[in-house]
Write an enzyme that holds these catalytic residues in place. Sequence first.
Site: not given
Length: 450
Positions: A24-25, A56, A114, A141, A196, A210, A214, A324
């Site tokens: 996505n990023v 990939r 991170k 972060v 999502g 997670d 951070k 996102g």
Amino acid sequence: MTATTKSPWGIDRPIGVAVLGMGNVGTEVVRILREQPQDLQARVGAPVVLRGVAVRNVDIDRGVPAELLTTDAEALVARDDVDLVVELIGGIDLPRQLILAALNAGKSVVTANKALLAEYTGELAAAAENTRADLYFEAAVAGAIPVVRPLIQSLAGDRVDRVVGIVNGTTNYILSAMDETGADYAAALAEATRLGYAEADPTADVQGFDAASKAAILASLAFHTRVTAADVYREGISRITEEDLETASALDCTVKLLAICERVVGIPGEPLPEDGGKERVSVRVYPALIPRKHPLASVTGAFNAVVVEAQNAGRLMFYGQGAGGAPTASAVLGDLVMAARNKFYGGRAPGESVYAELPIAPIGDTPTRYHVNLQVEDRPGVLAKVAGEFAKHEVSISTVRQEGHGEGARLVVVTHHALESALAETVTALANMESVTSVTSVLRLEGTEE
């Protein structure tokens, strides 16, 4: 070759960029690089050219020319026309290998990883220092929220005492839903997954991993001390119940998963030891009660926010979308522009600062306030016995109230600041008391002035 303005200090050709990963990023980063070359050139001072994208599977239609795609990330990083590497693969082992290869070759790196940074910042920073390359990680972060650069640069002349924030959107969405709708944890998690906000395997989010990564990064930057994920005390939100949210509401509070990084010396409100006390760093992640008047209480849904408290700047709050594709890509591109500009003009990003080398305080030595919910027998003398147990372990009670009668009787105790170790001993003793049916829940209370 694309023409470029001659640089009086840096390289005299376009800045070549390799992107590793196209999730996505990565997809958003590649799109912006291809759609806004003129804007990027104006901001950098030289053209910024996408040399290739490591994926990939090159057979999937990704909306970019096939000649830009490769499955050989190592070869892409090693190309002579690549000056800057953007790592967006995720995980640890392969990204670590690729980033080190880039830095050792003098190529600047931008990463949003991170988990990797929380474990290996020292190694990566050393490699960057050896070749005078840049290592940028604003996107690691809180997504689009600019908090890393302010800690490194804007507050470089100040002393940061505390950083506390909501840095995981998944858990914030779940807790917000439980608070607003009365849903239980399982139902709120299911809804977060459907929308999502939660991964198919939500462990990293809901168990606090997670947020802990951070928190380690934030603490390292704020206190000039190397902190790893292993130094962070961590609890997740899976044990939070509807009753916890109801209790919080009765106290005009809500429950948030907080990442807390602070300098600690002794217990607030109590005299310091004769030697003045040794300053240490406490870094922890756990669900906590916070008053609804606290600025973090209004952060709902999947949004993130970080509050920084500095001696001279005072309290600063950073708020926005913490995850996102597009928001995180915004942070990545900001780093990319800075790194590319340094390549062109011969500048350099600030390196790692760990001069303070403060020791890490174990969770047992960390002071905070607590909310303890006890199921008790409804008979005379129980309250006195419970209060006596708190006093025996030097945990001072702020308020206590009884709710219900008969088999439904319970005591709700709110303490003043106390050490975690003392509270743990108190809870163990309470659980073994004949008149206490069960210790229903123990939540920390943050964000109060007491």
